[in-house]
Design a protein around this motif. Structure first.
Motif, PDB file in Angstrom:
ATOM      1  N   MET A  32       0.831  -1.214   0.000  1.00 45.87           N
ATOM      2  CA  MET A  32       0.000   0.000   0.000  1.00 45.87           C
ATOM      3  C   MET A  32       0.859   1.256   0.000  1.00 45.87           C
ATOM      4  SD  MET A  32      -3.538  -0.447   2.054  1.00 45.87           S
ATOM      5  CE  MET A  32      -2.845  -0.656   3.660  1.00 45.87           C
ATOM      6  N   LEU A  33       1.928   1.259   0.800  1.00 45.53           N
ATOM      7  CA  LEU A  33       2.835   2.409   0.796  1.00 45.53           C
ATOM      8  C   LEU A  33       3.439   2.614  -0.594  1.00 45.53           C
ATOM      9  CD1 LEU A  33       4.720   1.841   4.170  1.00 45.53           C
ATOM     10  CD2 LEU A  33       3.301   3.803   3.621  1.00 45.53           C
ATOM     11  N   THR A  34       3.873   1.514  -1.212  1.00 39.20           N
ATOM     12  CA  THR A  34       4.451   1.588  -2.561  1.00 39.20           C
ATOM     13  C   THR A  34       3.412   2.061  -3.561  1.00 39.20           C
ATOM     14  OG1 THR A  34       5.910  -0.263  -2.000  1.00 39.20           O
ATOM     15  CG2 THR A  34       5.697   0.289  -4.332  1.00 39.20           C
ATOM     16  N   ALA A  35       2.192   1.516  -3.430  1.00 39.32           N
ATOM     17  CA  ALA A  35       1.117   1.891  -4.360  1.00 39.32           C
ATOM     18  C   ALA A  35       0.759   3.359  -4.213  1.00 39.32           C
ATOM     19  CB  ALA A  35      -0.112   1.016  -4.114  1.00 39.32           C
ATOM     20  N   VAL A  36       0.670   3.852  -2.966  1.00 42.35           N
ATOM     21  CA  VAL A  36       0.329   5.259  -2.742  1.00 42.35           C
ATOM     22  C   VAL A  36       1.425   6.171  -3.306  1.00 42.35           C
ATOM     23  CG1 VAL A  36       0.066   7.036  -0.956  1.00 42.35           C
ATOM     24  CG2 VAL A  36      -1.163   4.877  -0.744  1.00 42.35           C
ATOM     25  N   ALA A  37       2.692   5.826  -3.021  1.00 42.58           N
ATOM     26  CA  ALA A  37       3.807   6.635  -3.528  1.00 42.58           C
ATOM     27  C   ALA A  37       3.844   6.605  -5.055  1.00 42.58           C
ATOM     28  CB  ALA A  37       5.122   6.113  -2.951  1.00 42.58           C
ATOM     29  N   THR A  38       3.686   5.403  -5.637  1.00 43.27           N
ATOM     30  CA  THR A  38       3.727   5.268  -7.103  1.00 43.27           C
ATOM     31  C   THR A  38       2.531   5.958  -7.737  1.00 43.27           C
ATOM     32  OG1 THR A  38       4.827   3.131  -6.837  1.00 43.27           O
ATOM     33  CG2 THR A  38       3.917   3.611  -9.001  1.00 43.27           C
ATOM     34  N   LEU A  39       1.354   5.815  -7.110  1.00 48.58           N
ATOM     35  CA  LEU A  39       0.155   6.475  -7.631  1.00 48.58           C
ATOM     36  C   LEU A  39       0.348   7.986  -7.647  1.00 48.58           C
ATOM     37  CD1 LEU A  39      -2.813   6.486  -8.533  1.00 48.58           C
ATOM     38  CD2 LEU A  39      -3.461   6.459  -6.126  1.00 48.58           C
ATOM     39  N   LEU A 349       8.841  -8.297  -1.347  1.00 47.50           N
ATOM     40  CA  LEU A 349       7.590  -8.833  -1.885  1.00 47.50           C
ATOM     41  C   LEU A 349       6.507  -7.755  -1.904  1.00 47.50           C
ATOM     42  CD1 LEU A 349       7.472 -12.380  -0.205  1.00 47.50           C
ATOM     43  CD2 LEU A 349       8.012 -11.837  -2.586  1.00 47.50           C
ATOM     44  N   GLY A 350       6.476  -6.931  -0.851  1.00 49.61           N
ATOM     45  CA  GLY A 350       5.483  -5.861  -0.778  1.00 49.61           C
ATOM     46  C   GLY A 350       5.671  -4.823  -1.861  1.00 49.61           C
ATOM     47  N   ILE A 351       6.928  -4.452  -2.142  1.00 47.75           N
ATOM     48  CA  ILE A 351       7.214  -3.475  -3.201  1.00 47.75           C
ATOM     49  C   ILE A 351       6.793  -4.034  -4.555  1.00 47.75           C
ATOM     50  CG2 ILE A 351       9.086  -2.341  -4.468  1.00 47.75           C
ATOM     51  CD1 ILE A 351      10.493  -1.999  -1.733  1.00 47.75           C
ATOM     52  N   ILE A 352       7.139  -5.308  -4.810  1.00 47.12           N
ATOM     53  CA  ILE A 352       6.748  -5.944  -6.076  1.00 47.12           C
ATOM     54  C   ILE A 352       5.223  -6.015  -6.187  1.00 47.12           C
ATOM     55  CG2 ILE A 352       6.795  -8.110  -7.390  1.00 47.12           C
ATOM     56  CD1 ILE A 352       9.620  -8.571  -6.151  1.00 47.12           C
ATOM     57  N   ALA A 353       4.560  -6.434  -5.085  1.00 48.53           N
ATOM     58  CA  ALA A 353       3.094  -6.533  -5.094  1.00 48.53           C
ATOM     59  C   ALA A 353       2.452  -5.182  -5.330  1.00 48.53           C
ATOM     60  CB  ALA A 353       2.605  -7.125  -3.767  1.00 48.53           C
ATOM     61  N   GLY A 354       3.012  -4.125  -4.707  1.00 51.33           N
ATOM     62  CA  GLY A 354       2.462  -2.777  -4.887  1.00 51.33           C
ATOM     63  C   GLY A 354       2.583  -2.294  -6.322  1.00 51.33           C
ATOM     64  N   LEU A 355       3.757  -2.540  -6.943  1.00 48.76           N
ATOM     65  CA  LEU A 355       3.977  -2.103  -8.326  1.00 48.76           C
ATOM     66  C   LEU A 355       3.115  -2.899  -9.299  1.00 48.76           C
ATOM     67  CD1 LEU A 355       7.866  -1.648  -8.326  1.00 48.76           C
ATOM     68  CD2 LEU A 355       6.122   0.128  -8.206  1.00 48.76           C
ATOM     69  N   ILE A 360      -1.682  -3.189 -12.762  1.00 51.30           N
ATOM     70  CA  ILE A 360      -2.940  -3.820 -13.184  1.00 51.30           C
ATOM     71  C   ILE A 360      -4.088  -2.815 -13.087  1.00 51.30           C
ATOM     72  CG2 ILE A 360      -4.633  -5.606 -12.594  1.00 51.30           C
ATOM     73  CD1 ILE A 360      -2.220  -7.331 -11.665  1.00 51.30           C
ATOM     74  N   THR A 361      -4.091  -2.044 -11.996  1.00 51.23           N
ATOM     75  CA  THR A 361      -5.136  -1.025 -11.810  1.00 51.23           C
ATOM     76  C   THR A 361      -5.089   0.012 -12.923  1.00 51.23           C
ATOM     77  OG1 THR A 361      -4.940  -1.313  -9.407  1.00 51.23           O
ATOM     78  CG2 THR A 361      -6.116   0.637 -10.175  1.00 51.23           C
ATOM     79  N   PHE A 362      -3.885   0.466 -13.271  1.00 49.97           N
ATOM     80  CA  PHE A 362      -3.740   1.462 -14.334  1.00 49.97           C
ATOM     81  C   PHE A 362      -4.243   0.925 -15.671  1.00 49.97           C
ATOM     82  CE2 PHE A 362      -0.008   4.069 -12.365  1.00 49.97           C
ATOM     83  CZ  PHE A 362      -0.872   4.493 -11.367  1.00 49.97           C
ATOM     84  N   LEU A 379      -2.249   6.835 -17.621  1.00 51.72           N
ATOM     85  CA  LEU A 379      -1.361   6.663 -16.474  1.00 51.72           C
ATOM     86  C   LEU A 379      -0.277   5.647 -16.800  1.00 51.72           C
ATOM     87  CD1 LEU A 379      -3.851   6.603 -13.461  1.00 51.72           C
ATOM     88  CD2 LEU A 379      -1.846   8.072 -13.628  1.00 51.72           C
ATOM     89  N   ASN A 380       0.967   6.035 -16.628  1.00 56.67           N
ATOM     90  CA  ASN A 380       2.096   5.117 -16.732  1.00 56.67           C
ATOM     91  C   ASN A 380       2.621   4.835 -15.336  1.00 56.67           C
ATOM     92  OD1 ASN A 380       1.941   5.279 -19.543  1.00 56.67           O
ATOM     93  ND2 ASN A 380       3.334   7.024 -19.618  1.00 56.67           N
ATOM     94  N   VAL A 381       3.087   3.610 -15.105  1.00 54.78           N
ATOM     95  CA  VAL A 381       3.676   3.288 -13.800  1.00 54.78           C
ATOM     96  C   VAL A 381       5.050   3.946 -13.748  1.00 54.78           C
ATOM     97  CG1 VAL A 381       4.429   1.478 -12.230  1.00 54.78           C
ATOM     98  CG2 VAL A 381       2.423   1.113 -13.654  1.00 54.78           C
ATOM     99  N   VAL A 382       5.133   5.054 -13.039  1.00 56.91           N
ATOM    100  CA  VAL A 382       6.395   5.790 -12.913  1.00 56.91           C
ATOM    101  C   VAL A 382       7.055   5.399 -11.594  1.00 56.91           C
ATOM    102  CG1 VAL A 382       7.457   8.075 -12.782  1.00 56.91           C
ATOM    103  CG2 VAL A 382       5.482   7.704 -14.261  1.00 56.91           C
ATOM    104  N   VAL A 383       8.188   4.730 -11.692  1.00 60.57           N
ATOM    105  CA  VAL A 383       8.922   4.289 -10.506  1.00 60.57           C
ATOM    106  C   VAL A 383      10.186   5.132 -10.400  1.00 60.57           C
ATOM    107  CG1 VAL A 383       9.998   2.343  -9.327  1.00 60.57           C
ATOM    108  CG2 VAL A 383       8.050   1.949 -10.845  1.00 60.57           C
TER     109      VAL A 383
END
Length: 864
Positions: A32-39, A349-355, A360-362, A379-383
């Motif tokens: 979730m932290l990774t997803a929020v930051a990436t989002l 694993l959490g970082i990979i799952a978040g990305l 998938i959501t994007f 939306l592009n996944v910007v890491v």
């Protein structure tokens, strides 16, 4: 690896269920932290690209500069690129098929401008000389004659102005074609000069050309070699580094070079986190901070409980290790090592799952998002290294906080206390004393359950803490989700129709009704309305109105604030249908001798002074109050009262097409009978008709309406805008409900982990109670009472704390969106029910496993 770490690994393997629950909890929180930051990073990237596609990539624009000033701007060390452009003006274009676009709009760029302003060439080449031009595909499509590459285009270019108006009435591409009530154009091209261009290319219609603009955009070339000290072009610059000082630096440079006007690309700068005055930034940063804090709190609660329970389970063996020479540091480090192992597995694993999850959501929402934002960008996944580093740091800090207290506790466990199991349970008669009323009302089983809670106070507090955190997480995220959806609705225009047809004063009601009967129309609503002036005293103004008056008393007229009343007049049938929806007596509102109307209570609008979206009551009057109606008296040259009308009731029930979202306007619905009497002596009242339509095929419906067009009417197909609003709300809902689901998973895992482990540590106690004759019914009764007590205690703390956090969240959102504070009563009710269900389920599930065990084996259990 030392022996302490080997024992820790062994303990993790032996307690597979607890270890797995902890790892899953950490993975969810890290993801979730990774997803929020990436989002956040990805969404800002989307907004940047969308802004660049529409308005070009530039940060500051210096207006009206000459060749010498351009040279000085190029030498500035802070500037990376300089783009030259010029608005030549408008030319009449008699070849246009579209009566709303009778002009050509000529714009010039240099070579850099063709790249920075997203001009997409379909055929031919870019202009390389000032007499070369590229035309748009939209112009070719709407031309009566054919235009091709290589042909010459002769035009007279000048300024669009209102006829007979002053020089400050120059019109631009953001101004639609100006017409009078008869539908005739009231503008003209002035100071025109003749030009001859050679067509060298065809481009896509620029994204920065508004759909309502009256001219098709054509692009020519700014030749730097032709510029002199008397030239006047615009220099748009791209800075090397975008910083907050950009405003001060640019103004200083303009002053130094005697440049009269400087414009800033405020929208693009906002997405770099730079703004001169922007409440949106404060709202965005504070909301992201609150979201991250909520995730961290939930994660800490889950992980802390896991490690606290782990230390309780390992208390005896830690004591035994202490007896054979283990130091405090070794025991403390064993808990930190456990945290490091779980973090080492969970964080990657959490970082990979978040990305993966956000990717998938994007892919799912991109199509809808492009339609909703009316954008070609997705939306592009910007890491970025910073977003990943941020997730890792927050996760490591979370695990450290979660392990710190259990580690300290582990270090203090002595050999004797651990072997005797006295570190958690310290008894005195006073501490376990219970009220006689408990036994009288609920029986001895309830008293035993309550005594157990007091006897195992540390364990009981840990469970209640878990429940409180779960309540906090659910209510805060639920409130956040509802208010984000509300904010999106406030920021979008309230459109509940596909097509709007407006008419001038000579069009009859019968002609408008004819349009409503075309085959493709599924629903229609004909609104007859007129605007009348009124003046409101300060005591009945809305809260925002009072603030406005406090800032500037000069806006008052004879101590009152000028307002408009928008009267919506309904036919007999329409008024009766509206009465059924709103629940009022029709007879009260159809008596012309006692004029009475229904006021739409709430309005929402963007306040340009406060720079926020506001929702509030239109006025602080009450049913039974009167509104004085004014008309302009040409003899006395001022507004005078001609009638008054009573407020019958306030409601938020509207009809299709009624949009009461304008400050300074009271929307009042009245019957035709009342309207005729109210305005019978007023000759200056003009009635306007607007027909609002819905259709399963708006494009076909528009064609049918144009075929039937009578009088002077205007057809607006707004179906696309309406769908954009709906899709944006849907996208927001997808994100919010996904977030709620993840938070709920953490909360439920937290509760089940805490309660089930707590129950498993009481095996000896339960075996003893069964050995002295407690029946299964009595046992269940005790468990039910404990569940109820846990639930009540958690709600007593959880709900007030949640309300406090919700108030902070409301304050954060109110920096950009202002509306009344409302508690999420439905969510509170749901959380009350859910807490009792989850607690009871967790306890019954755990107890059902213990019941199957042999009493003798239970009495042998050592870590109770």
């Amino acid at each position: 690896m030392n022996i302490m770490n080997k024992l820790t690994l062994r303990n993790l393997k032996e307690n597979k269920r607890r270890t797995l629950v902890t790892i899953i909890g950490v993975i969810i929180s890290v993801s979730m932290l990774t997803a929020v930051a990436t989002l956040g990073v990805s969404f800002i990237d989307l907004l940047k690209r969308d802004s660049i596609a529409r308005d070009g990539e530039w940060h500051v624009q210096f207006k009206g500069v000459n060749s010498e000033q351009i040279e000085a701007i190029n030498k500035d060390s802070k500037i990376e690129n300089v783009i030259l452009s010029n608005d030549l003006g408008y030319a009449n274009w008699n070849d246009s098929k579209n009566e709303n676009k009778p002009y050509l709009f000529l714009k010039q760029y240099d070579e850099q401008g063709f790249k920075q302003f997203s001009i997409t060439l379909k055929e031919g080449t870019y202009p390389k000389a000032s007499n070369e031009i590229i035309i748009s595909d939209a112009m070719i499509k709407n031309a009566k004659n054919k235009y091709a590459i290589g042909e010459e285009l002769k035009v007279s270019i000048g300024e669009r102005r209102f006829k007979l108006d002053k020089e400050d009435s120059i019109l631009t591409q953001t101004d639609p074609l100006q017409r009078n009530e008869e539908g005739e154009s009231v503008e003209e091209i002035q100071q025109a000069k003749s030009y001859t261009f050679k067509i060298v290319g065809i481009m896509e219609s620029p994204a920065w050309e508004p759909s309502w603009s009256p001219g098709y955009t054509l692009v020519s070339y700014v030749d730097k070699s032709e510029l002199t000290s008397n030239s006047s072009v615009n220099a748009s610059v791209v800075m090397k580094r975008v910083k907050q000082s950009i405003y001060e630096d640019s103004e200083s440079l303009a002053k130094k070079l005697a440049i009269a006007k400087v414009d800033f690309n405020n929208e693009l700068l906002r997405y770099y986190g730079v703004s001169s005055n922007d409440n949106l930034l404060l709202t965005m940063y504070s909301l992201i901070g609150i979201i991250i804090l909520v995730i961290v709190i939930g994660s800490v609660a889950l992980i802390y409980n896991a490690f606290a329970i782990s230390v309780s389970e390992r208390a005896r063996y830690l004591g035994m290790l202490s007896s054979v020479g283990a130091t405090k540091k070794q025991k403390r480090n064993s808990v930190f090592f456990e945290g490091a192992v779980i973090g080492g597995i969970s964080i990657p694993l959490g970082i990979i799952a978040g990305l993966v999850g956000i990717g998938i959501t994007f892919s799912f929402i991109n199509k809808y998002l492009q339609d909703a934002l009316n954008s070609t960008q997705g939306l592009n996944v910007v890491v970025t290294p910073y977003s990943i580093l941020f997730s890792i740091i927050i996760s490591v800090v979370t695990i450290f906080i979660s392990t710190y207290l259990p580690a300290r506790k582990a270090s203090k466990i002595s050999a004797i206390d651990a072997i005797r199991q006295t570190q958690d349970i310290k008894l005195s008669g006073k501490k376990v004393k219970t009220s006689k009323l408990v036994r009288k009302l609920f029986g001895i089983e309830a008293e035993i359950g309550l005594k157990n809670l007091k006897r195992n106070k540390r364990r009981y507090q840990t469970t209640v803490f878990s429940l409180v955190i779960s309540i906090l997480l659910f209510l805060v995220v639920s409130y956040f989700s509802d208010n984000m959806k509300k904010s999106v609705e406030l920021s979008q225009e309230n459109i509940d129709y596909d097509i709007a047809v407006s008419a001038d004063s000579i069009t009859t009601e019968e002609e408008m009704q004819t349009l409503a009967n075309v085959p493709s129309i599924s629903q229609s609503n004909l609104i007859k309305n007129t605007y009348v002036s009124t003046y409101l005293a300060e005591d009945v103004l809305s809260e925002n109105g009072k603030k406005l008056v406090d800032k500037d008393k000069t806006i008052l007229m004879d101590g009152k604030l000028p307002f408009n009343v928008n009267f919506i007049m309904l036919s007999e049938e329409a008024f009766q249908n509206y009465a059924k929806t709103s629940g009022f007596n029709v007879n009260e509102y159809t008596n012309p001798n006692i004029p009475k109307g229904i006021v739409i209570e709430n309005i929402s609008y963007f306040d340009p002074y406060a720079e926020k979206f506001v929702e509030e009551k239109v006025m602080n009057a009450k049913p039974g109050d009167y509104i004085d109606l004014y008309s302009y008296n040409f003899d006395s040259e001022k507004d005078e009262i001609f009638n008054k009308i009573q407020i019958g009731l306030f409601t938020n029930e509207t009809l299709m097409g009624i949009n009461p979202d304008n400050y300074g306007t009271i929307t009042m619905i009245i019957s035709n009978e009342v309207a005729e009497k109210l305005f019978e002596n007023e000759k200056n009242i003009n009635m306007n008709y607007t027909l609002y339509l819905n259709s399963d095929n708006p494009e076909k419906a528009q064609e049918e309406l144009e075929d039937l067009e009578t009088g002077s009417i205007y057809i607006y197909n707004v179906e696309k805008n309406r769908k954009q609003s709906e899709q944006l709300i849907m996208i927001m809902s997808v994100f919010m409900y996904g977030f709620i689901s993840l938070i709920s998973l953490i909360s439920i895992a937290n509760i089940f982990n805490t309660i089930s482990t707590s129950i498993s540590l009481r095996k000896r106690e339960f075996a003893m109670l069964r050995s002295v004759g407690m029946t299964p019914t009595g046992f269940n009764k005790m468990i039910y009472f404990e569940s109820i007590f846990y639930g009540i205690k958690a709600l007593m703390y959880g709900i007030p704390i949640s309300i406090g956090v919700i108030a902070i969240l409301y304050w954060s959102i109110s920096n950009t969106f202002e509306y009344g504070f409302k508690l999420p009563w439905l969510s509170i009710l749901l959380v009350v029910i859910a807490i009792f269900i989850i607690v009871a389920s967790a306890m019954l599930y755990s107890v059902s496993k213990i019941k199957k065990e042999n009493i003798i084996d239970g009495l042998k259990q050592e870590n109770a």
